[in-house]
Design a protein around this motif. Structure first.
Motif, PDB file in Angstrom:
ATOM      1  N   ASP A 162     -10.325 -10.073   5.728  1.00 33.25           N
ATOM      2  CA  ASP A 162     -11.565  -9.550   6.313  1.00 33.25           C
ATOM      3  C   ASP A 162     -11.192  -8.230   6.997  1.00 33.25           C
ATOM      4  O   ASP A 162     -10.573  -8.217   8.062  1.00 33.25           O
ATOM      5  CB  ASP A 162     -12.111 -10.561   7.328  1.00 33.25           C
ATOM      6  N   LEU A 163     -11.547  -7.122   6.392  1.00 28.34           N
ATOM      7  CA  LEU A 163     -11.077  -5.822   6.860  1.00 28.34           C
ATOM      8  C   LEU A 163     -11.679  -5.417   8.206  1.00 28.34           C
ATOM      9  O   LEU A 163     -11.020  -4.751   9.013  1.00 28.34           O
ATOM     10  CB  LEU A 163     -11.355  -4.749   5.812  1.00 28.34           C
ATOM     11  N   ASP A 164     -12.906  -5.787   8.455  1.00 25.91           N
ATOM     12  CA  ASP A 164     -13.504  -5.469   9.753  1.00 25.91           C
ATOM     13  C   ASP A 164     -12.775  -6.207  10.876  1.00 25.91           C
ATOM     14  O   ASP A 164     -12.489  -5.637  11.940  1.00 25.91           O
ATOM     15  CB  ASP A 164     -14.993  -5.820   9.766  1.00 25.91           C
TER      16      ASP A 164
ATOM     17  N   ILE B 223       0.759  -2.501   8.694  1.00 25.14           N
ATOM     18  CA  ILE B 223       1.319  -2.427   7.350  1.00 25.14           C
ATOM     19  C   ILE B 223       0.265  -2.985   6.409  1.00 25.14           C
ATOM     20  O   ILE B 223      -0.079  -4.176   6.470  1.00 25.14           O
ATOM     21  CB  ILE B 223       2.639  -3.213   7.261  1.00 25.14           C
ATOM     22  N   ILE B 224      -0.251  -2.119   5.545  1.00 21.80           N
ATOM     23  CA  ILE B 224      -1.444  -2.436   4.776  1.00 21.80           C
ATOM     24  C   ILE B 224      -1.138  -2.293   3.289  1.00 21.80           C
ATOM     25  O   ILE B 224      -0.551  -1.290   2.854  1.00 21.80           O
ATOM     26  CB  ILE B 224      -2.598  -1.484   5.162  1.00 21.80           C
ATOM     27  N   VAL B 225      -1.560  -3.277   2.524  1.00 23.48           N
ATOM     28  CA  VAL B 225      -1.324  -3.198   1.081  1.00 23.48           C
ATOM     29  C   VAL B 225      -2.186  -2.102   0.473  1.00 23.48           C
ATOM     30  O   VAL B 225      -3.276  -1.769   0.956  1.00 23.48           O
ATOM     31  CB  VAL B 225      -1.578  -4.551   0.391  1.00 23.48           C
TER      32      VAL B 225
ATOM     33  N   GLU C  34      -9.475   2.204   2.794  1.00 19.38           N
ATOM     34  CA  GLU C  34     -10.672   1.648   3.445  1.00 19.38           C
ATOM     35  C   GLU C  34     -10.356   1.162   4.851  1.00 19.38           C
ATOM     36  O   GLU C  34     -11.092   1.447   5.807  1.00 19.38           O
ATOM     37  CB  GLU C  34     -11.239   0.505   2.607  1.00 19.38           C
ATOM     38  N   LEU C  35      -9.244   0.450   4.996  1.00 17.48           N
ATOM     39  CA  LEU C  35      -8.909  -0.092   6.311  1.00 17.48           C
ATOM     40  C   LEU C  35      -8.496   1.011   7.282  1.00 17.48           C
ATOM     41  O   LEU C  35      -8.871   0.971   8.462  1.00 17.48           O
ATOM     42  CB  LEU C  35      -7.807  -1.139   6.187  1.00 17.48           C
ATOM     43  N   VAL C  36      -7.761   1.997   6.812  1.00 18.52           N
ATOM     44  CA  VAL C  36      -7.386   3.103   7.699  1.00 18.52           C
ATOM     45  C   VAL C  36      -8.642   3.795   8.226  1.00 18.52           C
ATOM     46  O   VAL C  36      -8.728   4.159   9.406  1.00 18.52           O
ATOM     47  CB  VAL C  36      -6.465   4.092   6.966  1.00 18.52           C
ATOM     48  N   GLY C  37      -9.626   3.966   7.389  1.00 16.24           N
ATOM     49  CA  GLY C  37     -10.877   4.572   7.836  1.00 16.24           C
ATOM     50  C   GLY C  37     -11.546   3.764   8.938  1.00 16.24           C
ATOM     51  O   GLY C  37     -12.063   4.328   9.918  1.00 16.24           O
ATOM     52  N   LYS C  38     -11.535   2.451   8.794  1.00 16.76           N
ATOM     53  CA  LYS C  38     -12.130   1.599   9.825  1.00 16.76           C
ATOM     54  C   LYS C  38     -11.325   1.682  11.130  1.00 16.76           C
ATOM     55  O   LYS C  38     -11.902   1.661  12.230  1.00 16.76           O
ATOM     56  CB  LYS C  38     -12.186   0.150   9.335  1.00 16.76           C
TER      57      LYS C  38
ATOM     58  N   ASN D 160       0.836  11.512   8.947  1.00 18.22           N
ATOM     59  CA  ASN D 160      -0.384  12.307   9.063  1.00 18.22           C
ATOM     60  C   ASN D 160      -1.111  11.921  10.349  1.00 18.22           C
ATOM     61  O   ASN D 160      -1.488  10.756  10.524  1.00 18.22           O
ATOM     62  CB  ASN D 160      -1.293  12.063   7.868  1.00 18.22           C
ATOM     63  N   LEU D 161      -1.308  12.871  11.233  1.00 19.34           N
ATOM     64  CA  LEU D 161      -2.037  12.610  12.471  1.00 19.34           C
ATOM     65  C   LEU D 161      -3.529  12.525  12.159  1.00 19.34           C
ATOM     66  O   LEU D 161      -4.134  13.502  11.702  1.00 19.34           O
ATOM     67  CB  LEU D 161      -1.767  13.712  13.491  1.00 19.34           C
ATOM     68  N   LEU D 162      -4.114  11.359  12.392  1.00 24.31           N
ATOM     69  CA  LEU D 162      -5.514  11.139  12.058  1.00 24.31           C
ATOM     70  C   LEU D 162      -6.442  11.239  13.255  1.00 24.31           C
ATOM     71  O   LEU D 162      -7.601  11.642  13.114  1.00 24.31           O
ATOM     72  CB  LEU D 162      -5.678   9.756  11.415  1.00 24.31           C
TER      73      LEU D 162
END
Length: 527
Positions: A312-314, A339-341, A347-351, A394-396
């Protein structure tokens, strides 16, 4: 109920202390009033207390409000080696009487203190808001945990005293056998600044309820809240010398007491570097020492949250942000790595970035979600790591000092960070999150394990087979599935880590008090 009749059966069933709902107007007003009351006492001087004697010194430690550096929370008198020697003598004297007190008597002091702390909880929380920079919720949780430690360890001491009833030995004909858990002696308690009440209370309470006496050397960043706890123990009538309040330099007073031949144990929570130094000094036998000193150490962490494509990404994003930036990332359990697959990485980094941008930085007493870091040394160290991170990922979001008359840093997120990068390997202890990409869940878990630490971890997945694999393979003392990696509850999540995260002491667990005792078997032949 008389002291002699305090038993587990006579106590209410243990329940964790509830957290305060600050959405309720009366609760918010109570906290505002408590903050005002604490500020009215700003600038007081707090003496050393050695064997019940108040000692004022010319040299003091200034406790600064990290959210407004113009404010002085108080001044703690600063101990010397001579004071440390006096405190050791006072603790040794008190031990001769205290070790003979029964578990019911020792526990009664903790239970009384818990009752009073519960009644005054906002005052304790307000002190932490102003002295350590916690927001209202973080401070309230810290106070609740302190109450939990008092209640839980009081019950544990009684349980251990009734061990033949609860854990009977194997019986043989012609003998009566029992195990007694007896105290060690004088201990040095060195708590951290980041949980300046809960961990201070937990370490100290565990030691004294087990029959030991202690020299309490609080952090120089948070001596006022430590004194507030010490004063509470005086108020409930704890005999003089059982706890000796001794702020001072770690290099001077801390090292002296660690090496002292009469020191029986050192209970420490803090950085890896200091913990290893304590362990090394404690291992060196001093003249006149007749025991091996025991070191109980909870040290650092480089904790992480692993997320696979079934998660559940949220929920994962919310947990990652809460774990990384709660109390500005200044927790040994903080989730400073994600650590994200690959399938759900973008998508998860954006959230995560979206949620991080929502965190407002500001004055803790006004209850901003994010506040200051602890002191100028921490500020400089964290900013140096942010500069390192600019070359490693990368600085987000974030990456700069935040506005305010304190040690404020923007919550900072780096993506595409190599697992071997410094910001993925080294404990930063600040609001910095590093994110790595993995091809699949097994590689993600391998990246998670690639660190010298092993304190907390979290795995997000809806696949039971993968969850079973993570449970087996993720090497840490506290593993959480589909929840954040911070927020251990006393009695629910015994807390302590592997590798360079410490001795896996499991604070708040059913075996913790055993670390402060030694088991003595008494066997008697029957007629």
């Amino acid at each position: 109920m008389t002291l002699s009749k305090v038993t587990l059966e006579g106590l209410p069933v243990y329940r964790n202390e509830p957290f305060t709902d600050f959405a309720i107007a009366d609760n918010r007003k109570a906290m505002v009033d408590a903050i005002a009351a604490v500020k009215a006492e700003f600038g007081r001087t707090y003496p050393l207390t050695i064997g019940g004697n108040k000692v004022y010194t010319a040299e003091t430690i200034r406790s600064v409000n990290p959210g407004n550096v113009d404010e002085t929370v108080g001044y703690a008198c600063k101990a010397s080696k001579a004071h440390a020697e006096e405190a050791m003598g006072a603790a040794l004297t008190a031990f001769e009487t205290w070790k003979r007190a029964g578990a019911a008597e020792r526990s009664s002091y903790l239970l009384r203190a818990a009752k009073l702390m519960r009644e005054r909880k906002h005052g304790f929380s307000a002190t932490m808001i102003l002295e350590s920079g916690k927001n209202w919720v973080e401070a309230d949780v810290d106070t609740a945990e302190a109450i939990d430690f008092l209640e839980f360890y009081a019950r544990e001491a009684i349980r251990l005293s009734e061990t033949n009833e609860h854990r009977p030995l194997v019986a043989i004909p012609g003998e009566a056998n029992r195990v007694e858990y007896i105290p060690l002696g004088v201990g040095i308690v060195i708590p951290p600044w980041n949980f300046p009440l809960a961990i201070c209370v937990g370490m100290t309470a565990a030691a004294i309820v087990s029959g030991n006496t202690v020299v309490l050397k609080p952090s120089s960043l948070t001596p006022v809240i430590a004194h507030r706890f010490f004063a509470l123990m005086e108020e409930v009538g704890l005999p003089a010398g059982v706890i000796n309040y001794l702020p001072g330099s770690g290099a001077e007073v801390g090292d002296y007491l660690t090496k002292h031949p009469q020191t029986r144990f050192i209970s420490f929570t803090g950085s890896k570097e200091v913990g290893l130094r304590i362990n090394r000094l404690a291992a060196e036998t001093s003249d006149g020492q007749i025991w091996i000193k025991r070191v109980i150490a909870e040290m650092g962490g480089k904790d992480g949250i692993v997320v696979d494509e079934t998660a559940d990404l949220d929920a994962a994003a919310a947990a990652i942000v809460a774990s990384a930036f709660g109390f500005q990332g200044q927790k040994c359990s903080a989730g400073s790595r994600a650590i994200i697959v690959d399938d759900v990485y973008e998508e998860l980094v954006g959230k995560i970035v979206a949620r991080t941008r929502e965190l407002e930085v500001g004055l803790p007493e006004l209850d901003f979600p994010s506040g200051p870091v602890s002191d100028p040394l921490a500020f400089d160290k964290i900013m140096e790591y942010i500069d390192i991170g600019r070359g490693e990922g990368n600085l987000l979001v974030g990456g700069h000092k935040a506005e305010g008359n304190g040690y404020y840093i923007q919550p900072t997120v780096f993506s595409e960070v190599s697992p071997k990068a410094r910001i993925m390997q080294e404990e930063i202890f600040g609001p910095v999150l590093a994110i790595s990409r993995a091809k699949d869940y097994k590689e993600a878990i391998s990246i998670y394990n690639d660190t010298e630490f092993g304190l907390t971890g979290s795995y997000y997945s809806q696949d039971e087979g993968r969850i079973a694999y993570a449970t087996q393979e993720m090497h840490c003392g506290n593993l959480y599935v589909n929840r954040k990696c911070t927020g251990a509850l006393v009695g629910v999540h015994p807390f302590g880590g592997f590798n360079m995260s410490g001795t896996d002491s499991k604070a708040g667990g059913y075996d913790y008090l055993l670390l402060f005792t030694q088991a003595k078997l008494v066997s008697r032949k029957l007629k």
